[in-house]
Design a protein around this motif. Sequence first.
Motif, PDB file in Angstrom:
ATOM      1  N   ALA A 120     -35.653  -7.656  22.212  1.00 12.25           N
ATOM      2  CA  ALA A 120     -35.641  -6.826  21.006  1.00 12.25           C
ATOM      3  C   ALA A 120     -35.291  -5.380  21.351  1.00 12.25           C
ATOM      4  O   ALA A 120     -34.537  -4.721  20.622  1.00 12.25           O
ATOM      5  N   TYR A 121     -35.801  -4.887  22.466  1.00 11.65           N
ATOM      6  CA  TYR A 121     -35.491  -3.530  22.892  1.00 11.65           C
ATOM      7  C   TYR A 121     -34.003  -3.372  23.206  1.00 11.65           C
ATOM      8  O   TYR A 121     -33.377  -2.391  22.817  1.00 11.65           O
ATOM      9  N   ILE A 122     -33.430  -4.338  23.888  1.00  9.84           N
ATOM     10  CA  ILE A 122     -32.009  -4.285  24.225  1.00  9.84           C
ATOM     11  C   ILE A 122     -31.152  -4.317  22.969  1.00  9.84           C
ATOM     12  O   ILE A 122     -30.192  -3.555  22.831  1.00  9.84           O
ATOM     13  N   VAL A 123     -31.508  -5.179  22.019  1.00 11.53           N
ATOM     14  CA  VAL A 123     -30.761  -5.253  20.756  1.00 11.53           C
ATOM     15  C   VAL A 123     -30.876  -3.928  20.004  1.00 11.53           C
ATOM     16  O   VAL A 123     -29.890  -3.424  19.454  1.00 11.53           O
ATOM     17  N   TRP A 124     -32.061  -3.326  19.980  1.00  8.87           N
ATOM     18  CA  TRP A 124     -32.262  -2.058  19.282  1.00  8.87           C
ATOM     19  C   TRP A 124     -31.413  -0.950  19.906  1.00  8.87           C
ATOM     20  O   TRP A 124     -30.793  -0.163  19.203  1.00  8.87           O
ATOM     21  N   ARG A 132     -28.347   1.150  18.101  1.00  8.55           N
ATOM     22  CA  ARG A 132     -28.288   2.611  18.027  1.00  8.55           C
ATOM     23  C   ARG A 132     -26.992   3.144  18.610  1.00  8.55           C
ATOM     24  O   ARG A 132     -26.385   4.073  18.061  1.00  8.55           O
ATOM     25  N   ALA A 133     -26.554   2.576  19.724  1.00  4.99           N
ATOM     26  CA  ALA A 133     -25.321   3.041  20.361  1.00  4.99           C
ATOM     27  C   ALA A 133     -24.111   2.766  19.467  1.00  4.99           C
ATOM     28  O   ALA A 133     -23.239   3.627  19.312  1.00  4.99           O
ATOM     29  N   LEU A 134     -24.052   1.591  18.870  1.00  6.90           N
ATOM     30  CA  LEU A 134     -22.928   1.260  17.996  1.00  6.90           C
ATOM     31  C   LEU A 134     -22.939   2.101  16.734  1.00  6.90           C
ATOM     32  O   LEU A 134     -21.892   2.535  16.251  1.00  6.90           O
ATOM     33  N   ARG A 135     -24.111   2.345  16.185  1.00 15.26           N
ATOM     34  CA  ARG A 135     -24.205   3.170  14.973  1.00 15.26           C
ATOM     35  C   ARG A 135     -23.795   4.600  15.272  1.00 15.26           C
ATOM     36  O   ARG A 135     -23.075   5.235  14.491  1.00 15.26           O
ATOM     37  N   MET A 169     -27.485   9.935  22.541  1.00 17.96           N
ATOM     38  CA  MET A 169     -28.448  10.780  23.221  1.00 17.96           C
ATOM     39  C   MET A 169     -28.657  12.069  22.423  1.00 17.96           C
ATOM     40  O   MET A 169     -27.767  12.513  21.699  1.00 17.96           O
ATOM     41  N   PRO A 170     -29.812  12.693  22.568  1.00 17.69           N
ATOM     42  CA  PRO A 170     -30.039  13.968  21.875  1.00 17.69           C
ATOM     43  C   PRO A 170     -29.060  15.024  22.352  1.00 17.69           C
ATOM     44  O   PRO A 170     -28.559  14.966  23.472  1.00 17.69           O
ATOM     45  N   ARG A 171     -28.826  15.998  21.493  1.00 17.54           N
ATOM     46  CA  ARG A 171     -27.896  17.070  21.850  1.00 17.54           C
ATOM     47  C   ARG A 171     -28.463  17.920  22.971  1.00 17.54           C
ATOM     48  O   ARG A 171     -29.661  18.092  23.089  1.00 17.54           O
ATOM     49  N   THR A 172     -27.579  18.468  23.744  1.00 20.88           N
ATOM     50  CA  THR A 172     -28.012  19.370  24.807  1.00 20.88           C
ATOM     51  C   THR A 172     -28.265  20.741  24.207  1.00 20.88           C
ATOM     52  O   THR A 172     -27.664  21.110  23.192  1.00 20.88           O
ATOM     53  N   PRO A 173     -29.149  21.521  24.806  1.00 18.66           N
ATOM     54  CA  PRO A 173     -29.413  22.854  24.263  1.00 18.66           C
ATOM     55  C   PRO A 173     -28.152  23.697  24.263  1.00 18.66           C
ATOM     56  O   PRO A 173     -27.376  23.684  25.204  1.00 18.66           O
ATOM     57  N   GLY A 174     -27.966  24.413  23.211  1.00 19.09           N
ATOM     58  CA  GLY A 174     -26.782  25.250  23.092  1.00 19.09           C
ATOM     59  C   GLY A 174     -27.142  26.513  22.345  1.00 19.09           C
ATOM     60  O   GLY A 174     -28.076  27.217  22.711  1.00 19.09           O
ATOM     61  N   ASN A 175     -26.447  26.758  21.292  1.00 21.17           N
ATOM     62  CA  ASN A 175     -26.700  27.949  20.490  1.00 21.17           C
ATOM     63  C   ASN A 175     -27.784  27.713  19.448  1.00 21.17           C
ATOM     64  O   ASN A 175     -27.946  28.522  18.553  1.00 21.17           O
ATOM     65  N   ASP A 176     -28.529  26.639  19.565  1.00 26.83           N
ATOM     66  CA  ASP A 176     -29.584  26.340  18.605  1.00 26.83           C
ATOM     67  C   ASP A 176     -30.832  27.180  18.857  1.00 26.83           C
ATOM     68  O   ASP A 176     -31.710  27.231  18.019  1.00 26.83           O
ATOM     69  N   TYR A 177     -30.923  27.832  19.995  1.00 26.26           N
ATOM     70  CA  TYR A 177     -32.115  28.571  20.351  1.00 26.26           C
ATOM     71  C   TYR A 177     -31.897  30.058  20.150  1.00 26.26           C
ATOM     72  O   TYR A 177     -30.787  30.554  20.231  1.00 26.26           O
ATOM     73  N   GLU A 178     -32.984  30.739  19.902  1.00 21.64           N
ATOM     74  CA  GLU A 178     -32.907  32.169  19.654  1.00 21.64           C
ATOM     75  C   GLU A 178     -33.731  32.903  20.711  1.00 21.64           C
ATOM     76  O   GLU A 178     -34.746  32.399  21.190  1.00 21.64           O
TER      77      GLU A 178
END
Length: 70
Positions: free
Chosen positions: A13-17, A21-24, A33-42
């Motif tokens: 079930a974990y592998i299918v999930w 997610r990857a296909l979606r 994967m989550p975005r890497t830190p960029g200009n989102d921080y102040e």
Amino acid sequence: MNLFRILLFLVAAYIVWRLYRALRARSEGGSPMPRTPGNDYEVMVRCARCGIHAPASSLSKSGLCGRCSE
């Protein structure tokens, strides 16, 4: 034997999930994967009076936080 089947089912079930997610994410044009830190921080700066750290945009022009500038 039943515990082995349950564990095997959970792994499958974990592998299918993860594949879902990857296909979606690929179809939406993003990455799974989550975005890497960029200009989102102040930049955080210290209040001139009380010394707490706050975002630079939330301090007054004199360098005071919202609580100290009241």
